[in-house]
Write a protein that holds these residues in place. Structure first.
Motif, short mmCIF file in Angstrom:
data_model
loop_
_atom_site.label_atom_id
_atom_site.label_comp_id
_atom_site.label_asym_id
_atom_site.label_seq_id
_atom_site.Cartn_x
_atom_site.Cartn_y
_atom_site.Cartn_z
N GLY A 197 0.77 -1.25 0.00
CA GLY A 197 0.00 0.00 0.00
C GLY A 197 0.79 1.29 0.00
O GLY A 197 0.33 2.31 -0.51
N LEU A 198 1.99 1.26 0.57
CA LEU A 198 2.76 2.51 0.69
C LEU A 198 3.55 2.78 -0.59
O LEU A 198 3.52 2.00 -1.54
N GLN A 203 8.12 -0.04 3.74
CA GLN A 203 7.44 -1.17 3.10
C GLN A 203 8.01 -1.45 1.71
O GLN A 203 8.27 -2.60 1.34
N ASP A 219 -5.57 -2.87 0.80
CA ASP A 219 -5.37 -4.16 1.50
C ASP A 219 -6.53 -5.13 1.32
O ASP A 219 -6.34 -6.28 0.92
N GLY A 270 0.46 -6.31 4.10
CA GLY A 270 -0.48 -5.29 4.55
C GLY A 270 -0.70 -5.40 6.05
O GLY A 270 -0.09 -6.24 6.72
N SER A 271 -1.57 -4.57 6.56
CA SER A 271 -1.83 -4.54 8.00
C SER A 271 -2.62 -5.76 8.44
O SER A 271 -3.55 -6.17 7.75
N ARG A 277 1.72 3.33 16.67
CA ARG A 277 0.92 4.33 15.96
C ARG A 277 0.80 5.62 16.77
O ARG A 277 0.70 5.58 18.00
N ARG A 336 -9.73 9.46 10.57
CA ARG A 336 -9.73 8.24 9.75
C ARG A 336 -9.12 7.09 10.53
O ARG A 336 -8.05 7.23 11.12
N MET A 384 -8.44 2.60 10.28
CA MET A 384 -8.40 1.47 9.35
C MET A 384 -9.76 0.79 9.32
O MET A 384 -10.57 0.97 10.22
N PHE A 410 -6.41 3.05 3.25
CA PHE A 410 -5.23 3.91 3.32
C PHE A 410 -5.02 4.69 2.02
O PHE A 410 -4.61 5.85 2.03
N ASN A 456 -0.90 6.74 12.49
CA ASN A 456 0.04 5.84 11.82
C ASN A 456 1.42 6.03 12.45
O ASN A 456 1.67 7.04 13.11
N TRP A 515 2.63 -5.59 10.18
CA TRP A 515 2.25 -5.93 8.81
C TRP A 515 2.45 -7.43 8.67
O TRP A 515 3.24 -8.03 9.42
C1 TK8 Z 1 -0.90 0.26 3.99
C2 TK8 Z 1 -1.68 0.20 5.30
C3 TK8 Z 1 -1.07 1.08 6.36
C4 TK8 Z 1 -1.87 1.08 7.64
C5 TK8 Z 1 -3.09 1.97 7.50
O1 TK8 Z 1 -1.58 -0.43 3.00
O2 TK8 Z 1 -3.98 1.64 6.73
O3 TK8 Z 1 -3.16 3.01 8.17
O4 TK8 Z 1 -1.10 1.53 8.72
O5 TK8 Z 1 0.24 0.65 6.63
O6 TK8 Z 1 -1.72 -1.14 5.73
#
Ligand code: TK8
Length: 339
Positions: A38-39, A45, A77, A94-95, A153, A174, A176, A197, A214, A241
């Motif tokens: 994702g990043l 990552q 994700d 991913g997370s 986080r 926001r 997850m 994300f 985050n 992750w």
């Molecule tokens: C990246 C995410 C990210 C996660 C989030 O795809 O969604 O805030 O911390 O690292 O998995």
């Protein structure tokens, strides 16, 4: 006539010869592995994905090729997880938090203030508890290889410095796509909104949401400092992750190929944790340099939040199962006693 017959024989012979060659060509065509994340490429990552890709290519002598595809170009994700289950994509990282809808035991890692430091994180994730959680994946069509560190986080927002729990009131935050996070931040008074994300930067930029949470690394690599003024060091949860493989695809690999992937994943884990920790150690200074206003959440306030979240913890324990919950608590007690 003679000539025609001879050429027919030649053609038939060529076809006979070509068949095994075609089969060989098939064999040496490398296995292509789409590895989504994702990043950005220029993130912890992205760097670790490259280490994994290189290790697989080297160990397989080029017979397995990993195409690491970042910035959620293969989807967020949740979408990639479905692609892996269906066999349309081979791998991702991913997370664990976004996996809870599929494997409820993953919610253990979402417990606020569960872990105090990365030593505890490594011990739990790589030990019996982490492996027990990972072992729940195959029945859902996924294989977990290793946990990487996303990290502790921390909270950012564009409205005000958060120095006490009440400062969260009315902040559109926001979170997850995960019920524990949603519940936790609602309980603390924020207006929590689940969102992938990949949509987050522009949601912050357009003020669709006021804040997010985050690790420092991500706040830096995703350039959230451009659209967020305030950073509060809360360390409210440690986020792992997880490197995942499509089980459908994994089952078609030879034992040797599976070992190449597992070994490369182990190598990427060592690299990733070291790299992430080095970056995190200097990220706060970098973020200050970018103009963020930073404060630490006082310990007494963290304590108040913890108390307020007791109910959430109880529901996590019920969801992940008492045995797992107690194993985790038991291992932590031992670690903290220095055993
Ligand atoms: C990246 C995410 C990210 C996660 C989030 O795809 O969604 O805030 O911390 O690292 O998995």
């Amino acid at each position: 006539m003679k000539f025609i017959r001879r050429s027919l024989i030649a053609t038939a012979a060529a076809a006979l010869l070509a068949a095994p060659f075609a089969a060989m060509a098939q064999d040496i065509k490398p296995r292509l592995i789409r590895f989504g994340y994702g990043l950005n490429e220029a993130s912890n990552q992205g760097r670790a994905a490259k280490v994994f890709a290189d290790a697989v290519e080297k160990a397989s002598g080029g017979k397995m090729k990993v195409r690491a595809i970042g910035a959620a170009a293969l989807g967020p994700d949740v979408q990639m997880q479905q692609a892996l289950i269906g066999g349309a994509q081979e791998m991702m990282v991913g997370s664990t938090a976004t996996l809870v809808g599929i494997t409820k035991e993953m919610a253990l890692w979402d417990t606020p203030f569960l872990l105090n430091n990365v030593k505890e994180a490594d011990a739990l994730l790589d030990g019996k508890v982490g492996q027990a959680v990972m072992a729940k994946l195959p029945e859902k069509g996924l294989v977990g290889l290793v946990y990487w560190e996303n990290g502790f986080r921390n909270l950012t927002n564009s409205k005000r410095p958060v120095t006490k729990m009440e400062d969260l009131d009315g902040i559109k935050l926001r979170v997850m796509q995960n019920n524990v996070f949603l519940d936790s931040f609602k309980t603390l008074g924020a207006n929590a909104v689940p969102m992938p994300f990949s949509e987050l930067f522009s949601a912050l930029e357009t003020k669709t949401v006021d804040g997010q949470e985050n690790p420092f690394n991500t706040i830096l690599s995703s350039k959230f400092f451009e659209v967020q003024k305030y950073l509060t060091v809360t360390n409210h949860v440690y986020s792992p992750w997880i490197v995942l493989v499509s089980k459908k695809w994994w089952d078609g690999l030879s034992k040797d190929e599976q070992k190449i992937l597992q070994d490369a994943a182990n190598e990427s884990r060592s690299f990733e944790r070291k790299d992430t920790r080095e970056e995190a150690a200097k990220a706060l200074g970098d973020l200050k340099g970018k103009g963020m206003q930073i404060n630490e959440l006082p310990a007494a306030e963290a304590g108040r939040m913890r108390d307020k979240l007791t109910r959430v913890n109880a529901s996590i324990a019920a969801n992940v199962g008492m045995e797992l919950w107690q194993d985790a608590q038991g291992q932590l007690t031992k670690l903290r006693a220095g055993k």
